[in-house]
Design a protein around this motif. Structure first.
Motif, PDB file in Angstrom:
ATOM      1  N   LEU A   1     -27.677  67.406 -21.373  1.00  0.00           N
ATOM      2  CA  LEU A   1     -27.343  67.388 -19.957  1.00  0.00           C
ATOM      3  C   LEU A   1     -27.688  66.037 -19.330  1.00  0.00           C
ATOM      4  N   GLU A   2     -28.827  65.495 -19.690  1.00  0.00           N
ATOM      5  CA  GLU A   2     -29.223  64.182 -19.165  1.00  0.00           C
ATOM      6  C   GLU A   2     -28.237  63.099 -19.621  1.00  0.00           C
ATOM      7  N   HIS A   3     -27.797  63.184 -20.872  1.00  0.00           N
ATOM      8  CA  HIS A   3     -26.801  62.224 -21.377  1.00  0.00           C
ATOM      9  C   HIS A   3     -25.505  62.322 -20.575  1.00  0.00           C
ATOM     10  N   LEU A   4     -25.024  63.538 -20.357  1.00  0.00           N
ATOM     11  CA  LEU A   4     -23.773  63.731 -19.627  1.00  0.00           C
ATOM     12  C   LEU A   4     -23.883  63.217 -18.196  1.00  0.00           C
ATOM     13  N   LYS A   5     -25.000  63.502 -17.548  1.00  0.00           N
ATOM     14  CA  LYS A   5     -25.207  63.013 -16.174  1.00  0.00           C
ATOM     15  C   LYS A   5     -25.261  61.492 -16.139  1.00  0.00           C
ATOM     16  N   THR A   6     -26.012  60.901 -17.026  1.00  0.00           N
ATOM     17  CA  THR A   6     -26.172  59.448 -17.050  1.00  0.00           C
ATOM     18  C   THR A   6     -24.844  58.753 -17.337  1.00  0.00           C
ATOM     19  N   THR A   7     -24.072  59.304 -18.264  1.00  0.00           N
ATOM     20  CA  THR A   7     -22.772  58.733 -18.605  1.00  0.00           C
ATOM     21  C   THR A   7     -21.816  58.841 -17.423  1.00  0.00           C
ATOM     22  N   THR A   8     -21.827  59.963 -16.749  1.00  0.00           N
ATOM     23  CA  THR A   8     -20.955  60.164 -15.584  1.00  0.00           C
ATOM     24  C   THR A   8     -21.324  59.217 -14.460  1.00  0.00           C
ATOM     25  N   ILE A   9     -22.610  59.048 -14.201  1.00  0.00           N
ATOM     26  CA  ILE A   9     -23.057  58.138 -13.145  1.00  0.00           C
ATOM     27  C   ILE A   9     -22.656  56.702 -13.470  1.00  0.00           C
ATOM     28  N   ALA A  10     -22.775  56.306 -14.726  1.00  0.00           N
ATOM     29  CA  ALA A  10     -22.369  54.952 -15.123  1.00  0.00           C
ATOM     30  C   ALA A  10     -20.874  54.750 -14.885  1.00  0.00           C
ATOM     31  N   GLN A  11     -20.062  55.749 -15.236  1.00  0.00           N
ATOM     32  CA  GLN A  11     -18.617  55.637 -15.034  1.00  0.00           C
ATOM     33  C   GLN A  11     -18.277  55.604 -13.548  1.00  0.00           C
ATOM     34  N   LEU A  12     -18.912  56.443 -12.763  1.00  0.00           N
ATOM     35  CA  LEU A  12     -18.673  56.437 -11.316  1.00  0.00           C
ATOM     36  C   LEU A  12     -19.096  55.118 -10.688  1.00  0.00           C
ATOM     37  N   SER A  13     -20.139  54.510 -11.208  1.00  0.00           N
ATOM     38  CA  SER A  13     -20.590  53.221 -10.690  1.00  0.00           C
ATOM     39  C   SER A  13     -19.529  52.148 -10.854  1.00  0.00           C
ATOM     40  N   ILE A  14     -18.674  52.312 -11.837  1.00  0.00           N
ATOM     41  CA  ILE A  14     -17.569  51.376 -12.060  1.00  0.00           C
ATOM     42  C   ILE A  14     -16.354  51.800 -11.229  1.00  0.00           C
ATOM     43  N   ASP A  15     -15.965  53.058 -11.361  1.00  0.00           N
ATOM     44  CA  ASP A  15     -14.722  53.528 -10.746  1.00  0.00           C
ATOM     45  C   ASP A  15     -14.825  53.770  -9.245  1.00  0.00           C
ATOM     46  N   GLN A  16     -15.919  54.354  -8.813  1.00  0.00           N
ATOM     47  CA  GLN A  16     -16.082  54.741  -7.405  1.00  0.00           C
ATOM     48  C   GLN A  16     -17.505  54.446  -6.938  1.00  0.00           C
ATOM     49  N   PRO A  17     -17.870  53.159  -6.787  1.00  0.00           N
ATOM     50  CA  PRO A  17     -19.247  52.819  -6.485  1.00  0.00           C
ATOM     51  C   PRO A  17     -19.739  53.329  -5.122  1.00  0.00           C
ATOM     52  N   ASN A  18     -18.836  53.699  -4.235  1.00  0.00           N
ATOM     53  CA  ASN A  18     -19.228  54.227  -2.932  1.00  0.00           C
ATOM     54  C   ASN A  18     -19.222  55.743  -2.881  1.00  0.00           C
ATOM     55  N   TYR A  19     -19.080  56.384  -4.036  1.00  0.00           N
ATOM     56  CA  TYR A  19     -19.078  57.846  -4.099  1.00  0.00           C
ATOM     57  C   TYR A  19     -20.384  58.376  -3.527  1.00  0.00           C
ATOM     58  N   SER A  20     -20.275  59.314  -2.608  1.00  0.00           N
ATOM     59  CA  SER A  20     -21.456  59.779  -1.870  1.00  0.00           C
ATOM     60  C   SER A  20     -22.506  60.444  -2.750  1.00  0.00           C
ATOM     61  N   GLY A  21     -22.098  60.959  -3.906  1.00  0.00           N
ATOM     62  CA  GLY A  21     -23.057  61.635  -4.784  1.00  0.00           C
ATOM     63  C   GLY A  21     -23.842  60.703  -5.675  1.00  0.00           C
ATOM     64  N   LEU A  22     -23.514  59.403  -5.669  1.00  0.00           N
ATOM     65  CA  LEU A  22     -24.244  58.454  -6.509  1.00  0.00           C
ATOM     66  C   LEU A  22     -25.617  58.165  -5.916  1.00  0.00           C
ATOM     67  N   PRO A  23     -26.624  58.069  -6.787  1.00  0.00           N
ATOM     68  CA  PRO A  23     -27.949  57.697  -6.286  1.00  0.00           C
ATOM     69  C   PRO A  23     -27.906  56.288  -5.711  1.00  0.00           C
TER      70      PRO A  23
END
Length: 122
Positions: free
Chosen positions: A98-120
C-alpha cells in the motif's frame, strides 16, 4: 566543453516565450492552444526533473517488495507486480504494498497534476 543549452533550458525558453510574449497577444482558440502548449512544456520540464529519481525509487521499492532481480527493468517489475496481484499472491495486506502504491501515485501526480488538492504540500 559542452556549452550548448540543456534540454531543460531550451524547453523553459520556449515556455517563457509562449507565456510572456505570445499568449498575451492571442485571443480565442489561439490563446487556448497557447495555454495547452505551455502546460505541455511545464509537464515535460517536471518529467525531466522528477521522473529519473521517482523511477529509481520505484524500482528499489518494487525490487524489495517482490524479492526480484536487481537487473529487472521497471516495466518488468510492474508486470510481475500485476501478475502477482492478479494471482492473489499479493494484496493490500502485503507489507509495503500500500505504501508503494501511494508513493508511486504521488510521484506521478507530482508530474502530471502538481496542483492537485490531494497532494501533500512541501
Amino acid at each position: 566543453m559542452h556549452d550548448a543549452p540543456s534540454q531543460k533550458e531550451m524547453i523553459a525558453a520556449v515556455k517563457a516565450f509562449i507565456d510572456d510574449t505570445a499568449m498575451p497577444n492571442l485571443k480565442g482558440h489561439a490563446a487556448f492552444h497557447a495555454r495547452v502548449a505551455s502546460n505541455v512544456l511545464a509537464t515535460v520540464l517536471r518529467e525531466l526533473e522528477i521522473r529519473p529519481l521517482a523511477e529509481n525509487d520505484e524500482r528499489e521499492r518494487l525490487s524489495s517488495l517482490l524479492n526480484a532481480d536487481q537487473n529487472m527493468t521497471i516495466s518488468e517489475l510492474n508486470l510481475k507486480l500485476c501478475e502477482l496481484l492478479r494471482q492473489g499472491e499479493l494484496g493490500l495486506d502485503t507489507p509495503g504494498l500500500l505504501e508503494h502504491l501511494k508513493t508511486t501515485t504521488i510521484a506521478q501526480l507530482s508530474i502530471d497534476q502538481p496542483n492537485y488538492s490531494g497532494l501533500p504540500s512541501d
